[in-house]
Design an enzyme around this catalytic site. Sequence first.
Site, short mmCIF file in Angstrom:
data_model
loop_
_atom_site.label_atom_id
_atom_site.label_comp_id
_atom_site.label_asym_id
_atom_site.label_seq_id
_atom_site.Cartn_x
_atom_site.Cartn_y
_atom_site.Cartn_z
N ASP A 47 -21.70 46.73 -10.78
CA ASP A 47 -21.89 47.59 -9.94
C ASP A 47 -20.99 48.87 -10.48
O ASP A 47 -19.73 48.98 -10.70
CB ASP A 47 -21.53 47.49 -8.54
N ARG A 48 -21.57 50.17 -10.81
CA ARG A 48 -20.91 51.29 -11.41
C ARG A 48 -20.32 52.07 -10.22
O ARG A 48 -18.88 52.54 -10.86
CB ARG A 48 -22.19 52.32 -11.90
N THR A 49 -20.49 52.22 -9.24
CA THR A 49 -19.66 52.91 -8.02
C THR A 49 -18.52 52.24 -7.91
O THR A 49 -17.48 52.86 -7.71
CB THR A 49 -20.48 53.10 -6.86
N CYS A 83 -30.67 55.40 -13.48
CA CYS A 83 -29.45 55.02 -12.32
C CYS A 83 -28.36 56.29 -12.76
O CYS A 83 -28.02 56.55 -13.94
CB CYS A 83 -28.58 54.00 -12.77
N THR A 85 -25.59 57.21 -11.27
CA THR A 85 -24.16 56.95 -11.37
C THR A 85 -24.04 56.52 -12.78
O THR A 85 -22.68 56.80 -13.06
CB THR A 85 -23.87 55.94 -10.41
N ALA A 86 -24.68 55.77 -13.34
CA ALA A 86 -24.64 55.21 -14.66
C ALA A 86 -24.08 56.37 -15.89
O ALA A 86 -23.85 56.22 -16.96
CB ALA A 86 -25.74 54.38 -15.22
N THR A 125 -24.32 58.65 -4.74
CA THR A 125 -23.38 57.75 -4.32
C THR A 125 -21.94 58.09 -4.33
O THR A 125 -21.69 59.30 -4.87
CB THR A 125 -23.49 56.46 -5.53
N LYS A 165 -31.16 49.10 -1.46
CA LYS A 165 -30.84 48.15 -2.56
C LYS A 165 -31.09 46.79 -1.73
O LYS A 165 -31.28 45.59 -2.35
CB LYS A 165 -29.37 48.19 -2.87
N CYS A 194 -29.68 59.83 -6.63
CA CYS A 194 -29.60 58.47 -6.65
C CYS A 194 -30.79 58.09 -6.73
O CYS A 194 -31.82 58.22 -5.96
CB CYS A 194 -28.85 57.93 -5.46
#
Length: 253
Positions: A47-49, A83, A85-86, A125, A165, A194
């Site tokens: 998970d990036r966040t 994505c 956040t990525a 996010t 999700k 997001c």
Amino acid sequence: MKKLGVLGGLGPMASAYFLQLIIQMSEAKTDQEHIEVILHSKPQIPDRTRYILGQSGDNPMPQMVQAGKGLAAQGAELLAIPCITAHYFQEQLETEIGVPILNAIEETAFYLKQAGIVRVGLLATDGTLSSRLFQRCLAQHDISCITPQEQDQRAVMHLIYRNVKAGKPVEFPLFEAVSERLFAQEAQVILLACTELSLIKRDHVLGAGFLDVLEVLARKAVLCCGRLKKEYECLITEGVRISHAESCTGLSG
């Protein structure tokens, strides 16, 4: 045509929708006129966040680099990551993979500038907000950015993680309430920043004044690798909230 690589699985449904958008947006009369796409969907990437916020020491970079190098080895000349956040890792990913990566954040800021938008609301996010990638990029284009208050941001994270999700129905009135409070602060456009929020737009009628960052990314991918249908030159949902409704001219490049 350039061969597009998609580093996906973050999450899986958003990656599938990204491919659908590319197909829908492409000006193609036969199968052979569509863009060649190589997808690696790898949901096991951490998970990036959680990593960005220091809630986990499980770095997603090594697995993203591995997947990206695999795409490059198969001939991908350009990468897209559905994505948002990525994008926190984008510069390092480009360096280690050695293939250009489309930047959805920069493309969104450029799109808004071309459209004459000067004030936006940002739904994203916690990781994306904490990185301030959007805020800094928008400021460089003289676009001010409103983010949700603490309680509303918890609602956004709930929609992303506990609804989309988790594969559960979206609590749409919650989304509407958060959005209306941003519009009340004079946001001209609300960014769906997001890719899980993109799926809310896919499945619900949002009304005026929304821009889906995943659509911006798909549009740019098509412009780089194929031909764009004219109906996708303007992506901001139309209506009375947009004071620059005529501003879609000049957005085809």
